[in-house]
Design a protein around this motif. Structure first.
Motif, PDB file in Angstrom:
ATOM      1  N   TYR A  97      -7.534  -7.855  10.084  1.00 55.70           N
ATOM      2  CA  TYR A  97      -8.456  -7.012   8.923  1.00 55.70           C
ATOM      3  C   TYR A  97      -9.325  -5.923  10.300  1.00 55.70           C
ATOM      4  CZ  TYR A  97     -12.504  -5.957   6.080  1.00 55.70           C
ATOM      5  OH  TYR A  97     -13.786  -5.242   5.568  1.00 55.70           O
ATOM      6  N   LYS A 153      -2.378  -1.786   5.103  1.00 56.81           N
ATOM      7  CA  LYS A 153      -1.341  -2.709   3.669  1.00 56.81           C
ATOM      8  C   LYS A 153      -2.436  -2.925   2.573  1.00 56.81           C
ATOM      9  CE  LYS A 153       0.975  -5.907   4.452  1.00 56.81           C
ATOM     10  NZ  LYS A 153       2.157  -7.560   5.173  1.00 56.81           N
ATOM     11  N   GLY A 154      -3.974  -1.662   2.862  1.00 51.04           N
ATOM     12  CA  GLY A 154      -5.016  -1.792   1.455  1.00 51.04           C
ATOM     13  C   GLY A 154      -5.995  -2.954   2.118  1.00 51.04           C
ATOM     14  N   ARG A 155      -7.107  -2.020   1.298  1.00 47.68           N
ATOM     15  CA  ARG A 155      -8.559  -2.822   2.181  1.00 47.68           C
ATOM     16  C   ARG A 155      -8.583  -3.388   3.520  1.00 47.68           C
ATOM     17  NH1 ARG A 155      -8.762  -7.187  -3.208  1.00 47.68           N
ATOM     18  NH2 ARG A 155      -8.039  -5.687  -4.921  1.00 47.68           N
ATOM     19  N   LYS A 156      -8.439  -2.036   4.340  1.00 44.37           N
ATOM     20  CA  LYS A 156      -8.569  -2.342   5.391  1.00 44.37           C
ATOM     21  C   LYS A 156      -7.916  -3.533   6.419  1.00 44.37           C
ATOM     22  CE  LYS A 156     -11.715   0.698   5.479  1.00 44.37           C
ATOM     23  NZ  LYS A 156     -11.207   2.077   5.767  1.00 44.37           N
ATOM     24  N   ALA A 174       1.229  -1.446   0.069  1.00 42.09           N
ATOM     25  CA  ALA A 174      -0.147  -0.520  -0.181  1.00 42.09           C
ATOM     26  C   ALA A 174       0.470   1.426  -0.184  1.00 42.09           C
ATOM     27  CB  ALA A 174      -1.159  -0.040   1.101  1.00 42.09           C
ATOM     28  N   ASP A 186      -6.896   3.270   5.374  1.00 43.27           N
ATOM     29  CA  ASP A 186      -6.141   3.024   4.697  1.00 43.27           C
ATOM     30  C   ASP A 186      -5.013   4.078   4.322  1.00 43.27           C
ATOM     31  OD1 ASP A 186      -6.411   0.405   4.466  1.00 43.27           O
ATOM     32  OD2 ASP A 186      -8.651   1.050   2.997  1.00 43.27           O
ATOM     33  N   ASP A 187      -5.491   5.221   4.268  1.00 41.28           N
ATOM     34  CA  ASP A 187      -4.234   6.390   3.554  1.00 41.28           C
ATOM     35  C   ASP A 187      -3.492   6.948   4.654  1.00 41.28           C
ATOM     36  OD1 ASP A 187      -5.793   6.377   1.264  1.00 41.28           O
ATOM     37  OD2 ASP A 187      -7.030   8.279   1.933  1.00 41.28           O
ATOM     38  N   PRO A 238     -12.482  -2.406   9.997  1.00 37.77           N
ATOM     39  CA  PRO A 238     -13.240  -1.877   9.412  1.00 37.77           C
ATOM     40  C   PRO A 238     -12.044  -0.555   9.253  1.00 37.77           C
ATOM     41  CG  PRO A 238     -14.981  -3.173   9.797  1.00 37.77           C
ATOM     42  CD  PRO A 238     -13.759  -3.342  10.121  1.00 37.77           C
TER      43      PRO A 238
END
Lengths: 62, 392
Positions: free
Chosen positions: B185, B213-216, B65, B191-192, B187
């Motif tokens: 993982y 690391k991307g996608r939550k 990411a 991600d930023d 929610p």
């Protein structure tokens, strides 16, 4: 005596890095303890998983 | 077997050194005691974009990411944002170390280095004068002597190579951060942003991090200063942190590790021996980041090795240019950050809160760590008096 619970150990090698006697070695997924161990207890204190233990109530020597 | 240089350890430091030496035509052997390079990971995997790009052309597969910056959280919840290009060596990309480490080792192999996995160094081979004559290794259960003109220790936090050569690299408890990390993982992951949470209850003498690391997905971990650690504390505190602060988080991987935060050690060269990366304790004492310093040191050591071998002077004096080079470059920041670490690891939560509050009126978004420190000292001259030499 220093013992390692290999079912708890995360094989990260932090204990090897703090051992003043070079008595520990990380091999793949386990820790080997050599007779040079002086039971100072440094490794037991810093182990992230708490896998190392000084048994028989041995007092820390350093 | 025989070679010009044997490198012990195939992390970023070892692989960069091996590659650079092989490219200069040296016969290089690189040993890795694990059977799989890069696994298990012992790292939060953050690295700055410009830093990494200045050393190599990153393969997109190495990168999990990209982030826009870092967010710092004081114990009372006060936050501060730093943009990606000002956040130092650790913020920008979040890597996939398993792929990254293997990629760097592959580059070394493609340049001509012989990579040997499941091969562990047992000791140095000795010359009549006592200096290193190579490495006695155990390869797949069999003893294998590897003669070499030079040994490079890139053997990480648990380094032995330096100690065999007479340099005591053992870490005091106050000079190691012991860490635990879950890949989660959740929610709630931003991600930023890479996030840093400070507090003596959640991470004594260290901090909690969340590196997306991307996608939550995120590396959620914490470090505890060894001198303030109890057996098993990192894992216990991390579980507690998750329970209290991240109720939705689902853990899919767990790793632990130790990060040297000793600052520059006295010596990193001996006759026919050099240390690079974590084994040379070149990780950053304040952030714990070590990838870029390790790679830079690997390049410097590789360059000096090539010259020393062609000059035929592999004594400690002949290898001294490496020592001088890294101290002049990465060493300066490592030394400054060691002083910062010594200071910050003593601060109470109230201190940390008030320091963060003092900066709330300032625009920090375009400031780097050094600029931030300057402002902090200006705003809190009394409290930060001992750090004044760091910014002049």
């Amino acid at each position: 005596m220093l013992t390692v619970d290999r079912y708890r150990c995360g094989y990260c090698g932090a204990c090897v890095g703090v051992c003043p006697e070079m008595a520990l070695e990380l091999v793949e997924t386990w820790i080997e303890i050599s007779p040079e161990c002086v039971e100072c207890g440094r490794c037991t204190k810093i182990c992230p998983t708490g896998a190392l233990e000084l048994s028989d109530k041995t007092e820390a020597r350093t | 077997m025989r070679c010009d240089v044997v490198v012990v350890g195939a992390g970023p430091a070892g692989s960069m050194a091996a590659r650079h030496m092989a490219e200069k035509g040296l016969d290089v052997v690189m040993l890795e005691k694990r059977q799989e390079i890069g696994d298990p990971v012992r790292c939060a995997e953050g690295v700055s974009k410009t830093g990494l790009r200045s050393l190599t052309d990153p393969d997109p597969r190495w990168i999990a990411a990209e982030v826009r910056g870092a967010r710092l959280h004081a114990p009372d919840g006060t936050t501060m944002v730093m943009s990606e290009d000002r956040s130092g060596n650790e913020v920008g990309y979040v890597l996939e170390r398993k792929i990254f480490d293997r990629g760097l080792a592959m580059q070394a192999a493609l340049a001509g280095a012989r990579v040997m996995v499941k091969t562990r160094a047992l000791d140095l081979l000795r010359r009549p004068d006592g200096s290193a004559g190579g490495v006695k290794a155990l390869r797949f259960g069999e003893v294998l002597p590897i003669e070499a003109d030079l040994v490079i220790g890139a053997d990480g936090v648990e380094s032995k190579v330096g100690r065999w050569a007479g340099i005591d690299t053992s870490l005091k408890p106050k000079d190691i951060e012991v860490c635990a990390q879950f890949l989660v993982y959740d929610p709630a992951v931003d991600d930023d942003y890479c996030e840093f949470f400070f507090g003596n209850d959640i991470a004594p003498g260290g901090y909690v991090w969340s590196f997306p690391k991307g996608r939550k997905l995120a590396n959620l971990g914490l470090g505890v200063l060894g001198s303030r650690c109890q057996p098993g504390a990192p894992v216990r505190l991390l579980r507690q942190y998750l329970e209290r602060n991240r109720p939705e988080a689902r853990v899919v991987e767990m790793v632990v590790g130790g990060v040297p935060v000793s600052g520059p050690i006295e010596r990193t060269v001996a006759d026919r021996m050099m240390l690079v990366g974590d084994s040379a304790r070149q990780s950053d004492p304040i952030t714990g980041g070590g990838i870029l310093n390790a790679m830079k040191a690997g390049v410097m050591a590789g360059d000096v090795a090539a010259v020393a071998i062609s000059d035929g002077d592999l004594s400690a004096a002949g290898l001294m240019p490496y020592e001088e080079k890294w101290r002049e470059t990465i060493g300066r920041q490592i030394a400054r950050h060691y002083q910062l670490k010594e200071f910050f690891s003593r601060q109470t939560d109230e201190d940390l809160n008030s320091l963060m509050h003092s900066m709330q009126s300032m625009d920090m978004s375009q400031m780097d760590l050094r600029g931030m420190l300057k402002v902090l000292i200006k705003l809190n001259p009394k409290k930060l008096w001992e750090l004044r030499n760091l910014v002049v």
